[in-house]
Scaffold this active site. Sequence first.
Site, PDB file in Angstrom:
ATOM      1  N   HIS A 164       0.835  -1.222   0.000  1.00 63.74           N
ATOM      2  CA  HIS A 164       0.000   0.000   0.000  1.00 63.74           C
ATOM      3  C   HIS A 164       0.862   1.263   0.000  1.00 63.74           C
ATOM      4  O   HIS A 164       0.524   2.247   0.660  1.00 63.74           O
ATOM      5  CB  HIS A 164      -0.948   0.021   1.207  1.00 63.74           C
ATOM      6  CG  HIS A 164      -1.978  -1.056   1.211  1.00 63.74           C
ATOM      7  ND1 HIS A 164      -3.256  -0.878   0.771  1.00 63.74           N
ATOM      8  CD2 HIS A 164      -1.913  -2.355   1.596  1.00 63.74           C
ATOM      9  CE1 HIS A 164      -3.950  -2.005   0.897  1.00 63.74           C
ATOM     10  NE2 HIS A 164      -3.146  -2.924   1.394  1.00 63.74           N
ATOM     11  N   ASN A 171     -10.313  -2.653   2.561  1.00 58.24           N
ATOM     12  CA  ASN A 171     -10.024  -2.675   1.121  1.00 58.24           C
ATOM     13  C   ASN A 171     -11.301  -2.415   0.342  1.00 58.24           C
ATOM     14  O   ASN A 171     -12.389  -2.371   0.926  1.00 58.24           O
ATOM     15  CB  ASN A 171      -9.484  -4.056   0.714  1.00 58.24           C
ATOM     16  CG  ASN A 171      -7.988  -4.205   0.966  1.00 58.24           C
ATOM     17  OD1 ASN A 171      -7.280  -3.232   1.199  1.00 58.24           O
ATOM     18  ND2 ASN A 171      -7.517  -5.436   0.908  1.00 58.24           N
ATOM     19  N   TYR A 186       1.114  -4.218  11.846  1.00 60.33           N
ATOM     20  CA  TYR A 186       1.098  -2.802  11.438  1.00 60.33           C
ATOM     21  C   TYR A 186       1.944  -1.926  12.363  1.00 60.33           C
ATOM     22  O   TYR A 186       2.800  -1.166  11.906  1.00 60.33           O
ATOM     23  CB  TYR A 186      -0.348  -2.291  11.380  1.00 60.33           C
ATOM     24  CG  TYR A 186      -1.114  -2.864  10.214  1.00 60.33           C
ATOM     25  CD1 TYR A 186      -1.437  -4.220  10.173  1.00 60.33           C
ATOM     26  CD2 TYR A 186      -1.506  -2.075   9.145  1.00 60.33           C
ATOM     27  CE1 TYR A 186      -2.125  -4.765   9.099  1.00 60.33           C
ATOM     28  CE2 TYR A 186      -2.200  -2.610   8.071  1.00 60.33           C
ATOM     29  CZ  TYR A 186      -2.506  -3.946   8.054  1.00 60.33           C
ATOM     30  OH  TYR A 186      -3.182  -4.486   6.997  1.00 60.33           O
TER      31      TYR A 186
HETATM   32  C1  HEM Z   1      -2.071 -11.036   7.691  1.00 59.60           C
HETATM   33  C2  HEM Z   1      -2.486 -10.232   6.728  1.00 59.60           C
HETATM   34  C3  HEM Z   1      -1.949  -8.847   6.555  1.00 59.60           C
HETATM   35  C4  HEM Z   1      -0.776  -8.310   6.943  1.00 59.60           C
HETATM   36  C5  HEM Z   1       0.343  -9.007   7.704  1.00 59.60           C
HETATM   37  C6  HEM Z   1      -0.749  -6.939   6.517  1.00 59.60           C
HETATM   38  C7  HEM Z   1       0.290  -6.072   6.701  1.00 59.60           C
HETATM   39  C8  HEM Z   1       0.323  -4.772   6.281  1.00 59.60           C
HETATM   40  C9  HEM Z   1       1.434  -3.894   6.436  1.00 59.60           C
HETATM   41  C10 HEM Z   1       2.756  -4.276   7.070  1.00 59.60           C
HETATM   42  C11 HEM Z   1       1.076  -2.695   5.943  1.00 59.60           C
HETATM   43  C12 HEM Z   1       1.924  -1.435   5.888  1.00 59.60           C
HETATM   44  C13 HEM Z   1       1.496  -0.522   7.002  1.00 59.60           C
HETATM   45  C14 HEM Z   1       2.336   0.715   7.108  1.00 59.60           C
HETATM   46  O1  HEM Z   1       3.498   0.728   6.702  1.00 59.60           O
HETATM   47  O2  HEM Z   1       1.811   1.717   7.644  1.00 59.60           O
HETATM   48  C15 HEM Z   1      -0.262  -2.808   5.480  1.00 59.60           C
HETATM   49  C16 HEM Z   1      -0.982  -1.786   4.940  1.00 59.60           C
HETATM   50  C17 HEM Z   1      -2.306  -1.884   4.655  1.00 59.60           C
HETATM   51  N1  HEM Z   1      -3.079  -3.016   4.715  1.00 59.60           N
HETATM   52 FE1  HEM Z   1      -2.512  -4.818   5.306  1.00 59.60          FE
HETATM   53  N2  HEM Z   1      -1.911  -6.650   5.884  1.00 59.60           N
HETATM   54  C18 HEM Z   1      -2.674  -7.789   5.884  1.00 59.60           C
HETATM   55  C19 HEM Z   1      -3.920  -7.948   5.366  1.00 59.60           C
HETATM   56  C20 HEM Z   1      -4.710  -6.914   4.976  1.00 59.60           C
HETATM   57  C21 HEM Z   1      -6.114  -6.996   4.705  1.00 59.60           C
HETATM   58  C22 HEM Z   1      -6.970  -8.262   4.813  1.00 59.60           C
HETATM   59  C23 HEM Z   1      -6.522  -5.757   4.380  1.00 59.60           C
HETATM   60  C24 HEM Z   1      -7.908  -5.305   4.046  1.00 59.60           C
HETATM   61  C25 HEM Z   1      -8.838  -5.409   4.916  1.00 59.60           C
HETATM   62  C26 HEM Z   1      -5.392  -4.868   4.461  1.00 59.60           C
HETATM   63  C27 HEM Z   1      -5.430  -3.519   4.251  1.00 59.60           C
HETATM   64  C28 HEM Z   1      -4.351  -2.684   4.351  1.00 59.60           C
HETATM   65  C29 HEM Z   1      -4.398  -1.283   4.042  1.00 59.60           C
HETATM   66  C30 HEM Z   1      -5.620  -0.491   3.589  1.00 59.60           C
HETATM   67  C31 HEM Z   1      -3.123  -0.786   4.231  1.00 59.60           C
HETATM   68  C32 HEM Z   1      -2.651   0.638   3.978  1.00 59.60           C
HETATM   69  C33 HEM Z   1      -2.932   1.522   5.156  1.00 59.60           C
HETATM   70  C34 HEM Z   1      -2.506   2.930   4.806  1.00 59.60           C
HETATM   71  O3  HEM Z   1      -3.174   3.535   3.945  1.00 59.60           O
HETATM   72  O4  HEM Z   1      -1.517   3.414   5.355  1.00 59.60           O
HETATM   73  N3  HEM Z   1      -4.304  -5.594   4.819  1.00 59.60           N
HETATM   74  N4  HEM Z   1      -0.711  -4.083   5.671  1.00 59.60           N
END
Ligand code: HEM
Length: 547
Positions: A120, A193, A403
Amino acid sequence: MGRRIESEQSTKPSLVPYFFFLLPLLVLIANHHCSFPPSNTTPGPNPRRDPGRPAMDPYRHRPSSGNNSSFWTTNSGAPVWNNNSALTVGQRGPILLEDYHLIEKLAQFDRERIPERVVHARGASAKGFFEVTHDVSHLTCADFLRAPGVQTPVIVRFSTVVHERGSPETLRDPRGFAVKFYTREGNFDLVGNNMPVFFIRDGMKFPDMVHAFKPNPKTNLQENWRIVDFFSHHPESMHMFTFLFDDVGIPLNYRHMEGFGVNTYTLISRDGKPHLVKFHWKPTCGVKCLLDDEAVTVGGTCHSHATKDLYDSIAAGNFPEWKLYIQTIDADHEDKFDFDPLDVTKTWPEDIIPLQPVGRMVLNKNIDNFFAENEQIAFCPAIIVPGIHYSDDKLLQTRIFSYADTQRHRLGPNYLMLPVNAPKCAHHNNHHDGFMNFMHRDEEVNYFPSRFDPARHAEKVPIPPRVLTGCREKCIIHKENNFKQAGERYRSFDPARQDRFIQRVVDALSDPRVTHEHRSIWISYWSQCDASLGQKLASRLNLKPNM
Ligand code: HEM
């Protein structure tokens, strides 16, 4: 003592006559300065006499947003008298190391980039408010949902998932839809999402999945054979692929897409009654997508089209708006279905678990600074408020850790002090110090308990009452049911949409490095979703459908 000083002073010559002599000269010099129009290359006013410069209060800390001097200064506040030329020996000579201003300016510039998000990375943010429109106080004691009419400030970040910070916004990819509610009881982050399900159901697989989607570490290109290979081991992903390879895989822009919390959370009422909950955002301007050839044209013209659309719409007063709905299941009824409601690869059928309206969100303010409010913003599914709790959804449980961990690395241990991330309500604890801590504190008691610190525990927050038992195990869930919902979704498309979907699957499976075995496995999965879909894919790829 006093008398002696008096007599010493009286022996010194008076400066008064000199002052009167110099006064006309000073006036002349001052007028001469004022006769030049102020410009950014002419020398500025004397800092000590500049009436425009805010008065300094040496006993107050300058706010972190202070950028308020009328002339250039170094970071430590010293006046900069020349911001055009480096300090050299003679006119053409080498630069002196003592040009501290130059070195500070370059050093700051050299460090402008912070690590981009591991996923992202590419996003756009906007601010606004959330307003409760329907009473849900029987389901949750969340303060910000306490009654219709209650408004809460929010900031939202939309994003693509796979590609880097400067990548085109027209690529086929899920879109992030993350909302931070600044409530009176702390922040609540709904990190969702634009697709209601996910590719995998166990967070153990997330890093491998992301590696498969990201560019090949050798070629630095995203390659379909790596994606097809990884997911040939994961039939649970088929449902998510009915979204990714559908038209919604490329939204028209961020305003015309839905949002989903995806994971299951728990709402808890004041008397402790839990309900499993899924969150849905519906855009009031409808869902619209870019077809593949349109995406090529739009992306070729402006690779930031969605960021621009969001910014321009808000600037023009055309404020994007979404309605928030929830689906709830009595926590005691979670075994009633032929799927596991905590399985993130499943939707909850709306005919048996209807959408209930909760509120609306309006984005009516653009951010002031992209770095501070988009790059430094940190969302985290673990950030909840009383009245909302996690569920045992394994993927959510993994996200609860990941996160904040990445944000401590990406932004530093004090990332929650950054203005965009800090709660707007009062807060109090003994977590302190660490890199880049900029909070001014003057307490002497930094331990707990203490008879000197009047801070008390907050009122007890209701948490899910369920008794948890079980032995340690690493296993998959019982009700996998990998294909039923994917088939239902495919069959809900009209024929033209089905055909576009099939073509995108065929394109992915046509990568020269996708093997016969890969194709057979994928077609077998799609056949189990829908027999006719399997046959169509097999015939386009010259393969026999393999049930
Ligand atoms: C075990 C599953 C998941 C892991 C380990 C994971 C991990 C991460 C990580 C490490 C980031 C970066 C955060 C940052 O640097 O601030 C991220 C961002 C994000 N993830 Fe996940 N994620 C997972 C599943 C999901 C799912 C299922 C969704 C949707 C519901 C999702 C939605 C997002 C979104 C929207 C962001 C961006 C947030 C922003 O705009 O700063 N992720 N995720």
